[in-house]
Design a protein around this motif. Structure first.
Motif, PDB file in Angstrom:
ATOM      1  N   SER A 239       0.955  -1.367  -0.014  1.00 40.42           N
ATOM      2  CA  SER A 239      -0.050  -0.042   0.122  1.00 40.42           C
ATOM      3  C   SER A 239       0.950   1.354   0.025  1.00 40.42           C
ATOM      4  CB  SER A 239      -0.848   0.006   1.313  1.00 40.42           C
ATOM      5  OG  SER A 239      -1.739  -0.866   1.127  1.00 40.42           O
ATOM      6  N   THR A 240       2.081   1.021   0.401  1.00 42.37           N
ATOM      7  CA  THR A 240       2.935   2.467   0.714  1.00 42.37           C
ATOM      8  C   THR A 240       4.166   2.341  -0.535  1.00 42.37           C
ATOM      9  OG1 THR A 240       4.408   1.022   2.160  1.00 42.37           O
ATOM     10  CG2 THR A 240       2.688   2.453   2.913  1.00 42.37           C
ATOM     11  N   GLY A 241       3.920   1.434  -1.296  1.00 44.99           N
ATOM     12  CA  GLY A 241       5.041   1.200  -2.368  1.00 44.99           C
ATOM     13  C   GLY A 241       6.265   0.878  -2.082  1.00 44.99           C
ATOM     14  N   THR A 242       6.450   0.249  -0.762  1.00 43.68           N
ATOM     15  CA  THR A 242       7.792  -0.177  -0.296  1.00 43.68           C
ATOM     16  C   THR A 242       8.068  -1.556  -0.482  1.00 43.68           C
ATOM     17  OG1 THR A 242       6.773  -0.299   1.868  1.00 43.68           O
ATOM     18  CG2 THR A 242       7.930   1.721   1.307  1.00 43.68           C
ATOM     19  N   GLN A 243       7.169  -2.409  -1.041  1.00 39.94           N
ATOM     20  CA  GLN A 243       7.403  -3.678  -1.437  1.00 39.94           C
ATOM     21  C   GLN A 243       8.446  -3.976  -2.483  1.00 39.94           C
ATOM     22  OE1 GLN A 243       5.871  -6.702   0.050  1.00 39.94           O
ATOM     23  NE2 GLN A 243       7.814  -7.474  -0.998  1.00 39.94           N
ATOM     24  N   ASP A 244       9.465  -4.613  -1.936  1.00 36.59           N
ATOM     25  CA  ASP A 244      10.646  -4.826  -3.126  1.00 36.59           C
ATOM     26  C   ASP A 244       9.949  -6.198  -3.830  1.00 36.59           C
ATOM     27  OD1 ASP A 244      12.181  -2.679  -2.665  1.00 36.59           O
ATOM     28  OD2 ASP A 244      13.211  -3.729  -1.057  1.00 36.59           O
ATOM     29  N   TYR A 245      10.426  -6.325  -5.087  1.00 36.78           N
ATOM     30  CA  TYR A 245      10.089  -7.464  -6.195  1.00 36.78           C
ATOM     31  C   TYR A 245      11.343  -7.759  -6.575  1.00 36.78           C
ATOM     32  CZ  TYR A 245       5.387  -6.245  -5.488  1.00 36.78           C
ATOM     33  OH  TYR A 245       3.988  -5.942  -5.125  1.00 36.78           O
ATOM     34  N   GLY A 246      11.418  -9.009  -7.336  1.00 32.78           N
ATOM     35  CA  GLY A 246      12.752  -9.235  -8.161  1.00 32.78           C
ATOM     36  C   GLY A 246      13.413  -8.276  -8.838  1.00 32.78           C
ATOM     37  N   ILE A 247      12.529  -7.729  -9.674  1.00 35.83           N
ATOM     38  CA  ILE A 247      12.732  -6.629 -10.506  1.00 35.83           C
ATOM     39  C   ILE A 247      13.584  -5.448  -9.742  1.00 35.83           C
ATOM     40  CG2 ILE A 247      10.930  -5.057 -10.736  1.00 35.83           C
ATOM     41  CD1 ILE A 247      11.309  -5.272 -13.935  1.00 35.83           C
ATOM     42  N   ASP A 248      13.283  -5.142  -8.595  1.00 36.47           N
ATOM     43  CA  ASP A 248      14.075  -4.171  -7.818  1.00 36.47           C
ATOM     44  C   ASP A 248      15.334  -4.601  -6.991  1.00 36.47           C
ATOM     45  OD1 ASP A 248      11.748  -2.417  -7.922  1.00 36.47           O
ATOM     46  OD2 ASP A 248      10.670  -3.661  -6.485  1.00 36.47           O
ATOM     47  N   PHE A 249      15.795  -5.756  -7.402  1.00 37.80           N
ATOM     48  CA  PHE A 249      16.974  -6.234  -6.441  1.00 37.80           C
ATOM     49  C   PHE A 249      18.382  -5.625  -7.112  1.00 37.80           C
ATOM     50  CE2 PHE A 249      20.199  -9.202  -5.891  1.00 37.80           C
ATOM     51  CZ  PHE A 249      20.246  -9.587  -4.321  1.00 37.80           C
ATOM     52  N   ALA A 378      16.187 -11.809 -13.505  1.00 37.77           N
ATOM     53  CA  ALA A 378      16.947 -12.631 -12.694  1.00 37.77           C
ATOM     54  C   ALA A 378      18.219 -11.990 -12.455  1.00 37.77           C
ATOM     55  CB  ALA A 378      17.004 -13.953 -13.119  1.00 37.77           C
ATOM     56  N   THR A 379      18.887 -12.189 -11.135  1.00 36.84           N
ATOM     57  CA  THR A 379      20.228 -11.636 -11.075  1.00 36.84           C
ATOM     58  C   THR A 379      21.141 -12.847 -10.676  1.00 36.84           C
ATOM     59  OG1 THR A 379      19.321  -9.546 -10.313  1.00 36.84           O
ATOM     60  CG2 THR A 379      21.785 -10.132  -9.401  1.00 36.84           C
ATOM     61  N   VAL A 380      21.974 -12.933 -11.287  1.00 38.70           N
ATOM     62  CA  VAL A 380      23.210 -14.012 -11.024  1.00 38.70           C
ATOM     63  C   VAL A 380      24.604 -14.045 -10.772  1.00 38.70           C
ATOM     64  CG1 VAL A 380      23.846 -16.342 -12.019  1.00 38.70           C
ATOM     65  CG2 VAL A 380      21.446 -15.874 -12.536  1.00 38.70           C
ATOM     66  N   LEU A 381      25.165 -14.482  -9.877  1.00 36.46           N
ATOM     67  CA  LEU A 381      26.651 -14.311  -9.675  1.00 36.46           C
ATOM     68  C   LEU A 381      27.127 -15.511  -9.660  1.00 36.46           C
ATOM     69  CD1 LEU A 381      28.979 -12.720  -8.767  1.00 36.46           C
ATOM     70  CD2 LEU A 381      28.379 -12.763  -6.461  1.00 36.46           C
ATOM     71  N   VAL A 382      28.138 -15.675 -10.689  1.00 35.25           N
ATOM     72  CA  VAL A 382      28.863 -17.136 -10.843  1.00 35.25           C
ATOM     73  C   VAL A 382      30.265 -16.790 -10.292  1.00 35.25           C
ATOM     74  CG1 VAL A 382      29.681 -18.974 -12.259  1.00 35.25           C
ATOM     75  CG2 VAL A 382      27.538 -17.966 -12.584  1.00 35.25           C
ATOM     76  N   GLN A 383      30.513 -17.432  -9.285  1.00 36.17           N
ATOM     77  CA  GLN A 383      31.987 -17.567  -8.843  1.00 36.17           C
ATOM     78  C   GLN A 383      32.729 -19.042  -9.052  1.00 36.17           C
ATOM     79  OE1 GLN A 383      32.496 -14.836  -5.128  1.00 36.17           O
ATOM     80  NE2 GLN A 383      30.283 -15.657  -5.112  1.00 36.17           N
ATOM     81  N   ASP A 384      33.984 -18.881  -8.758  1.00 39.13           N
ATOM     82  CA  ASP A 384      34.764 -20.370  -9.118  1.00 39.13           C
ATOM     83  C   ASP A 384      34.009 -21.401  -8.481  1.00 39.13           C
ATOM     84  OD1 ASP A 384      36.478 -19.405 -10.532  1.00 39.13           O
ATOM     85  OD2 ASP A 384      37.974 -18.934  -8.965  1.00 39.13           O
ATOM     86  N   ASN A 385      33.476 -21.331  -7.095  1.00 36.77           N
ATOM     87  CA  ASN A 385      33.047 -22.435  -6.502  1.00 36.77           C
ATOM     88  C   ASN A 385      31.536 -22.313  -5.847  1.00 36.77           C
ATOM     89  OD1 ASN A 385      33.405 -20.712  -4.572  1.00 36.77           O
ATOM     90  ND2 ASN A 385      34.603 -21.619  -3.255  1.00 36.77           N
ATOM     91  N   LYS A 450      22.359  -8.762 -13.670  1.00 43.93           N
ATOM     92  CA  LYS A 450      20.767  -8.796 -13.571  1.00 43.93           C
ATOM     93  C   LYS A 450      20.213  -8.705 -15.106  1.00 43.93           C
ATOM     94  CE  LYS A 450      17.042  -6.399 -11.597  1.00 43.93           C
ATOM     95  NZ  LYS A 450      16.699  -5.166 -10.832  1.00 43.93           N
ATOM     96  N   LEU A 451      19.794  -9.607 -15.439  1.00 45.79           N
ATOM     97  CA  LEU A 451      18.873  -9.885 -16.691  1.00 45.79           C
ATOM     98  C   LEU A 451      17.430  -9.339 -16.580  1.00 45.79           C
ATOM     99  CD1 LEU A 451      18.735 -10.815 -19.622  1.00 45.79           C
ATOM    100  CD2 LEU A 451      18.301 -12.981 -18.756  1.00 45.79           C
ATOM    101  N   THR A 452      17.164  -8.465 -17.292  1.00 46.63           N
ATOM    102  CA  THR A 452      15.912  -8.085 -17.402  1.00 46.63           C
ATOM    103  C   THR A 452      15.155  -8.176 -18.644  1.00 46.63           C
ATOM    104  OG1 THR A 452      16.193  -6.588 -15.573  1.00 46.63           O
ATOM    105  CG2 THR A 452      13.909  -6.255 -16.615  1.00 46.63           C
ATOM    106  N   TYR A 453      14.141  -8.628 -19.111  1.00 48.94           N
ATOM    107  CA  TYR A 453      13.432  -8.654 -20.347  1.00 48.94           C
ATOM    108  C   TYR A 453      12.547  -7.245 -20.512  1.00 48.94           C
ATOM    109  CZ  TYR A 453      13.692 -13.925 -20.708  1.00 48.94           C
ATOM    110  OH  TYR A 453      14.178 -15.214 -21.022  1.00 48.94           O
TER     111      TYR A 453
END
Length: 746
Positions: A239-249, A378-385, A450-453
């Protein structure tokens, strides 16, 4: 008193001994315990015995593994746990947890087994048990199929009860007061003298104890939260516009990506020229991925603008290029060698058709996009392990496997962080956005991507609802429906959807006939046949899946037969219906709508009934035929889910589902030309407008023996009730959607 009675310790003990400083509780009524996923990565002062309730010195966290796409899943799961744990909703926080076989969906087997929900035989229940074992073995940690409430209704309440009783045992040990003299209230154990010991102070001791092995669930007459008016946990942030969604990450050092992929779904890319895109402001990289081209930039807008500047030559689609060929494929599928199932075949249909005057009709339902307000990201971070994924999803365990395959890492080294979704309707049952983000992140190891369509990429590459066609034949006799023969042709939703996960599902696809074959109608000669059409454009689960089109086919054809018999549409449905809870929803909606009362000459009412996902749902739509077109005035809905856990959310879900069903029935379709989707945004794929929304009254009945969910069952009858109402008002029978191709609406 609950029928649960004594709970054997092995049914909810998970993992190893507790770590001092906190405790977590949960319940699994399974013979072989599943490893508790909370044991990994515990913070200082946290402990885990089991998997749904975590308590430490700072507070209480409830694990709510079914994903929330706006339907209130987190809140309803929290309510079920909190009811037995004896805490208030403002005392807890929720966490979707991590993907785990421990959180497999125990309710999916109900829909997967090839028996109607009304069949309670030994054979049917045995098959459901087999399917449930398969779901556990596969680790089907999935949100969908209106299963959030039925999945959690027992196990989440038991989790809360086990936690409550173990905390009482901790208080007894600490104080020396007899366990029978203790009670709980608002997150504390209360001593006989009124002293309150907060759960947070007892967590360390509780962590040293075995969970209490006998619990009794509270009688519904004592419920504080379940069945009562409560405020959803996300009301204030939304109601206050403070909810975070995946696209806000966001993450520090993150780059932004988008993709362009072949608009002819499944076709390859021949070549591309990205010279103009690479020269644009903010663009750092453009490179090929398996599905097309990826663009990396310093913000999403610049990435999308650059992607549109790439010149690309695409190959043809592997399905028919033009829409008429899709329909022709379905028409050609009504042949013997395309029969997928005949799950309903009662009486002697052919004899009735051979000896009576046959009534025939054909029906069509188009492809439909999911089109949630939040485009996929979707946001993805790939590291060695290790690899980390932040996204909104309904299939977290599948994503772990997908990312492991792409990165070469072990599944245990892939970490899925589930985020709130801004809508889904089945869209988040797909993995492509995460797969593409992972592929990009592998090329940029160590950098969060961060990939966004774009809206257009999302809409035109949506794995849509199935296209479907039905043909009905039937007879009437002595003012009653005598025979009903319905054939339904569509491609397999399950084969298309699961095929993208590399999974082959044997046997018939029950979704081809879902919402038609399981209707509790005692028609003397009654047959429903599913014809499996060849694969066409990619399709997926869309809100209510096969029933979304089959509810329309089945009930409009039944209405046509009733009209031909000269019977009253409500009275004949009631006469035919043999299932008591279903009869009661029909009776209730008749009463709500004052069925049979006189209407103006330009008004009409239509009734429709559909049993889907085990929920009998009846709807009456009232319309007025004006000079400018059909106006929707009122809708009455009655449904029986066994127990209404959250009445306010139930009403909102039903009303939203009716609007969803009616809006798509009137306005929406996805069509192909030259192999490409023609509708790329909301201006060409319209939704119902606020001024078109009728008054909607809802009744939730509780006569059924089993608890069910309500995310989808209100959708299938909506289009049918509207079509039947239009016929009552105008005499025009609408057999195809969208209906605005044949009649105007205001």
């Amino acid at each position: 008193m609950s029928k649960i009675g004594k709970i054997a310790r092995r049914t909810f003990l998970i993992g190893s001994a507790a770590i001092v400083g906190g405790v977590a509780f949960g319940y699994y009524a399974y013979k072989k315990p599943v490893a508790n996923p909370l044991l990994k990565g515990l913070a200082d002062g946290e402990t885990a015995l089991t998997a749904y309730v975590k308590i430490d010195a700072d507070g209480i966290t409830l694990i709510t593994p079914r994903a929330d796409s706006g339907q209130g899943a987190y809140s309803v799961q929290a309510i079920m746990i909190a009811e037995e744990l004896d805490v208030e909703l403002d005392q807890i926080k929720v966490d979707p947890g991590v993907p785990s076989r421990a959180y497999y969906n125990t309710a999916l087997a109900q829909e997967a087994a090839p028996f109607p929900s009304t069949n309670d035989s030994f054979t049917a229940n045995s098959m459901r048990g087999v399917m449930d074992a398969m779901m556990k073995f596969l680790g089907m940690d999935i949100t969908g199929g209106s299963t959030t409430v039925p999945d959690g209704f027992t196990k989440l309440r038991v989790a809360g009860a086990v936690a409550r009783e173990t905390l009482k045992a901790a208080a007894a040990q600490k104080t020396g007061v007899a366990l029978t003299d203790l009670r709980t209230s608002k997150g504390a154990v209360v001593l006989p003298d009124g002293t309150s010991l907060p759960y947070t102070e007892l967590a360390a001791i509780a962590g040293t104890l075995d969970p209490v092995d006998e619990v009794q669930l509270r009688d519904p007459s004592t419920w504080r939260l379940m069945g009562k008016t409560t405020q959803r946990l996300d009301i204030v942030p939304k109601s206050t516009g403070t909810q975070d969604y995946g696209i806000d990450f966001t993450l520090d050092g993150m780059v932004h990506a988008t993709v362009r992929t072949n608009p002819r779904r499944g076709g390859a890319m021949q070549k591309f020229d990205a010279s103009d895109a690479k020269a644009m402001r903010g663009v750092s990289q453009v490179f090929e991925i398996s599905t097309g081209v990826a663009v990396i930039a310093d913000n999403t807008w610049r990435a999308i603008q650059a992607a549109s500047a790439i010149e690309i030559e695409w190959d043809a689609a592997p399905y028919p290029a033009e829409m008429e060929d899709h329909w022709q494929t379905l028409s050609d599928s009504f042949v013997a060698d395309r029969v997928d199932s005949t799950m309903k075949d009662e009486g002697d249909v052919q004899a009735a058709l051979d000896t009576g005057d046959v009534i025939e009709a054909e029906y069509r339902a188009p492809y439909l996009a999911h089109a949630p307000l939040e485009p996929l990201s979707a946001t993805v971070l790939v590291q060695d392990n290790r690899a980390d994924v932040w996204t909104g999803t309904q299939i977290p365990s599948f994503l772990r496997g997908n990312v492991a395959d792409i990165t070469g890492l072990d599944k245990d080294d892939v970490h899925i962080h589930m985020l709130m979704m801004g809508g889904s309707f089945g869209h988040r049952l797909e993995a492509r956005v995460v797969q593409e983000a992972a592929e990009i992140a592998v090329k940029m190891k160590g950098t969060p991507v961060k990939l966004t369509y774009s809206r257009e990429e999302d809409m035109t590459h949506n794995d849509t609802r199935q296209i479907a066609m039905a043909r009905g034949r039937g007879t009437v006799k002595n003012g009653q429906v005598e025979s009903f023969d319905l054939g339904i042709a569509m491609p397999s939703v399950i084969a298309s959807q699961m095929g993208r996960q590399g999974i082959s599902v044997p046997g018939p696809d029950t979704q081809i006939v879902a919402g038609a074959w399981e209707q509790p109608m005692r028609i003397p000669n009654y047959r429903v046949t599913g014809y499996r059409a060849p694969e066409l454009a990619p399709i997926s689960s869309w809100r209510s899946v096969g029933a979304s089109s089959n509810g329309f086919f089945h009930d409009v054809f039944l209405d046509e037969l009733i009209h031909a018999a000269g019977a009253d549409p409500m009275a004949e449905r009631l006469r035919l219906c043999w299932h008591d809870p279903s009869r009661k929803v029909l009776e209730k909606v008749a009463d709500m709508s004052n069925w049979g009362a006189p209407l103006a000459a330009n008004q009409g009412r239509g009734v429709a009934f559909c049993m889907s996902f085990g929920v009998p749902t009846a709807e009456v739509v009232e319309v007025t035929a004006t000079e400018d077109g059909i106006r929707l005035d009122n809708v009455w809905v009655a449904a029986d889910v066994g127990t209404v856990v959250d009445p306010v959310n139930f009403e909102n879900m039903v009303q939203g589902g009716v609007v969803w069903g009616l809006g798509h029935a009137i306005l929406s379709e996805i069509t192909y030309s030259d192999g490409m989707v023609e509708q790329d945004n909301y201006d060409s794929f319209e939704a119902m407008r606020m001024y078109q929304v009728p008054n909607i009254e809802v009744a939730g009945l509780e006569n059924a023996d089993q608890v069910r969910g309500m995310g989808e069952p209100m959708v299938p009858p909506a289009a049918a009730a509207l079509s039947n109402a239009i016929f009552a008002a105008t005499g025009q029978r609408i057999r195809e959607m969208p209906m605005n191709k044949f009649i105007d609406f205001v």
